[in-house]
Motif scaffolding. Structure first.
Motif, PDB file in Angstrom:
ATOM      1  N   SER A  56     -46.532   8.607  88.741  1.00 25.38           N
ATOM      2  CA  SER A  56     -47.065   7.651  87.767  1.00 25.38           C
ATOM      3  C   SER A  56     -47.614   6.413  88.462  1.00 25.38           C
ATOM      4  N   PHE A  57     -46.867   5.887  89.419  1.00 25.29           N
ATOM      5  CA  PHE A  57     -47.360   4.723  90.163  1.00 25.29           C
ATOM      6  C   PHE A  57     -48.593   5.076  90.988  1.00 25.29           C
ATOM      7  N   GLN A  58     -48.666   6.296  91.511  1.00 31.34           N
ATOM      8  CA  GLN A  58     -49.850   6.704  92.273  1.00 31.34           C
ATOM      9  C   GLN A  58     -51.093   6.749  91.374  1.00 31.34           C
ATOM     10  N   VAL A  59     -50.922   7.171  90.125  1.00 30.68           N
ATOM     11  CA  VAL A  59     -52.039   7.145  89.173  1.00 30.68           C
ATOM     12  C   VAL A  59     -52.516   5.700  88.987  1.00 30.68           C
ATOM     13  N   ALA A  60     -51.565   4.783  88.794  1.00 26.80           N
ATOM     14  CA  ALA A  60     -51.909   3.371  88.620  1.00 26.80           C
ATOM     15  C   ALA A  60     -52.580   2.807  89.869  1.00 26.80           C
ATOM     16  N   LEU A  61     -52.020   3.107  91.035  1.00 30.98           N
ATOM     17  CA  LEU A  61     -52.601   2.609  92.280  1.00 30.98           C
ATOM     18  C   LEU A  61     -53.982   3.206  92.535  1.00 30.98           C
ATOM     19  N   GLY A  62     -54.198   4.439  92.063  1.00 28.37           N
ATOM     20  CA  GLY A  62     -55.526   5.044  92.164  1.00 28.37           C
ATOM     21  C   GLY A  62     -56.562   4.278  91.355  1.00 28.37           C
ATOM     22  N   ALA A  63     -56.162   3.787  90.194  1.00 26.82           N
ATOM     23  CA  ALA A  63     -57.072   2.969  89.375  1.00 26.82           C
ATOM     24  C   ALA A  63     -57.377   1.659  90.091  1.00 26.82           C
ATOM     25  N   LEU A  64     -56.354   1.053  90.690  1.00 28.96           N
ATOM     26  CA  LEU A  64     -56.586  -0.178  91.444  1.00 28.96           C
ATOM     27  C   LEU A  64     -57.525   0.063  92.617  1.00 28.96           C
ATOM     28  N   LYS A  65     -57.347   1.190  93.275  1.00 29.30           N
ATOM     29  CA  LYS A  65     -58.203   1.524  94.427  1.00 29.30           C
ATOM     30  C   LYS A  65     -59.675   1.570  94.024  1.00 29.30           C
ATOM     31  N   LEU A  67     -61.081  -0.283  92.077  1.00 28.82           N
ATOM     32  CA  LEU A  67     -61.541  -1.670  91.988  1.00 28.82           C
ATOM     33  C   LEU A  67     -61.429  -2.391  93.324  1.00 28.82           C
ATOM     34  N   GLY A  68     -61.096  -1.642  94.370  1.00 27.44           N
ATOM     35  CA  GLY A  68     -60.989  -2.234  95.697  1.00 27.44           C
ATOM     36  C   GLY A  68     -59.686  -2.976  95.933  1.00 27.44           C
ATOM     37  N   LEU A  69     -58.661  -2.654  95.165  1.00 27.37           N
ATOM     38  CA  LEU A  69     -57.360  -3.299  95.304  1.00 27.37           C
ATOM     39  C   LEU A  69     -56.318  -2.280  95.728  1.00 27.37           C
ATOM     40  N   GLY A  70     -55.166  -2.774  96.170  1.00 27.74           N
ATOM     41  CA  GLY A  70     -54.115  -1.868  96.607  1.00 27.74           C
ATOM     42  C   GLY A  70     -52.745  -2.394  96.256  1.00 27.74           C
ATOM     43  N   VAL A  71     -51.744  -1.787  96.835  1.00 28.18           N
ATOM     44  CA  VAL A  71     -50.353  -2.120  96.525  1.00 28.18           C
ATOM     45  C   VAL A  71     -50.047  -3.591  96.820  1.00 28.18           C
ATOM     46  N   ASP A  72     -50.664  -4.169  97.829  1.00 26.68           N
ATOM     47  CA  ASP A  72     -50.403  -5.570  98.164  1.00 26.68           C
ATOM     48  C   ASP A  72     -50.897  -6.537  97.099  1.00 26.68           C
ATOM     49  N   ASP A  73     -51.761  -6.076  96.214  1.00 31.28           N
ATOM     50  CA  ASP A  73     -52.302  -6.921  95.149  1.00 31.28           C
ATOM     51  C   ASP A  73     -51.484  -6.850  93.864  1.00 31.28           C
ATOM     52  N   VAL A  74     -50.483  -5.984  93.813  1.00 39.33           N
ATOM     53  CA  VAL A  74     -49.666  -5.803  92.608  1.00 39.33           C
ATOM     54  C   VAL A  74     -48.755  -7.009  92.434  1.00 39.33           C
ATOM     55  N   VAL A  75     -48.781  -7.591  91.223  1.00 41.91           N
ATOM     56  CA  VAL A  75     -47.965  -8.763  90.928  1.00 41.91           C
ATOM     57  C   VAL A  75     -46.918  -8.494  89.842  1.00 41.91           C
ATOM     58  N   ARG A  76     -47.067  -7.399  89.088  1.00 41.58           N
ATOM     59  CA  ARG A  76     -46.108  -7.080  88.028  1.00 41.58           C
ATOM     60  C   ARG A  76     -46.098  -5.584  87.778  1.00 41.58           C
ATOM     61  N   THR A  77     -44.899  -5.058  87.535  1.00 46.12           N
ATOM     62  CA  THR A  77     -44.764  -3.657  87.138  1.00 46.12           C
ATOM     63  C   THR A  77     -43.836  -3.579  85.933  1.00 46.12           C
ATOM     64  N   ARG A  78     -44.060  -2.542  85.131  1.00 49.46           N
ATOM     65  CA  ARG A  78     -43.163  -2.228  84.019  1.00 49.46           C
ATOM     66  C   ARG A  78     -42.856  -0.747  84.092  1.00 49.46           C
ATOM     67  N   MET A  79     -41.584  -0.417  83.957  1.00 49.05           N
ATOM     68  CA  MET A  79     -41.156   0.977  83.995  1.00 49.05           C
ATOM     69  C   MET A  79     -40.461   1.298  82.683  1.00 49.05           C
ATOM     70  N   TYR A  80     -40.937   2.332  82.022  1.00 48.33           N
ATOM     71  CA  TYR A  80     -40.356   2.783  80.765  1.00 48.33           C
ATOM     72  C   TYR A  80     -39.698   4.136  81.031  1.00 48.33           C
ATOM     73  N   LEU A  81     -38.441   4.269  80.660  1.00 44.19           N
ATOM     74  CA  LEU A  81     -37.680   5.495  80.890  1.00 44.19           C
ATOM     75  C   LEU A  81     -37.127   6.002  79.563  1.00 44.19           C
ATOM     76  N   THR A  82     -36.945   7.307  79.480  1.00 40.99           N
ATOM     77  CA  THR A  82     -36.351   7.862  78.267  1.00 40.99           C
ATOM     78  C   THR A  82     -34.841   7.972  78.359  1.00 40.99           C
ATOM     79  N   HIS A  83     -34.269   7.823  79.547  1.00 40.78           N
ATOM     80  CA  HIS A  83     -32.824   7.964  79.720  1.00 40.78           C
ATOM     81  C   HIS A  83     -32.296   6.921  80.698  1.00 40.78           C
ATOM     82  N   ALA A  84     -31.211   6.254  80.328  1.00 38.90           N
ATOM     83  CA  ALA A  84     -30.582   5.279  81.212  1.00 38.90           C
ATOM     84  C   ALA A  84     -30.073   5.940  82.490  1.00 38.90           C
TER      85      ALA A  84
END
Length: 132
Positions: A56-65, A67-84
């Motif tokens: 899932s994060f790789q999909v997101a990072l692919g979108a950033l790529k 736009l010429g951005l990468g992991v070092d440009d990430v300032v916020r993440t949200r993770m949604y899980l179905t199970h604790a």
């Protein structure tokens, strides 16, 4: 950069079906990435919570790529899980990807996703430092 929004469309089926962009960059350099799941080439890459989080994060990072951005440009993440019970595995995936960056982060437990095989969905925000 112009005053126009820049948008990333990846061709994922839900983007067309529900009318959204994978990512949108605002003129001020803030980039918002839509919820991403473990869908690779139109197919759910099931795996466990760790694998789904990484995919899932790789999909997101692919979108950033796009736009010429990468992991070092990430300032916020949200993770949604179905199970604790998946908190540790998803947290480990986040640490493996973002430990050097240390973005602001949230992890929430939700009742489910559009496909019951999915156990993780993530959102990412990034910032282009030289946008103005």
């Amino acid at each position: 950069m112009t005053d126009a929004l820049r948008k990333v469309v990846t061709g994922a089926p839900w983007e067309e079906q529900f009318g959204y962009s994978r990512a949108v960059e605002l003129p001020n350099g803030l980039v918002l990435v839509s919820g991403c799941t473990s869908v690779v080439d139109g197919q759910i890459a099931e795996g466990g919570p760790y694998d789904q989080a990484v995919n899932s994060f790789q999909v997101a990072l692919g979108a950033l790529k796009q736009l010429g951005l990468g992991v070092d440009d990430v300032v916020r993440t949200r993770m949604y899980l179905t199970h604790a019970r998946d908190v540790e595995e998803v947290g480990r995936a986040h640490k493996d990807l973002f430990d050097a960056v240390r973005p602001a982060a949230s992890m929430l437990i939700v009742s489910g996703f559009v496909d019951p095989r999915l156990v993780v969905e993530v959102e990412v925000e990034a910032y282009r430092r030289n946008a103005a």
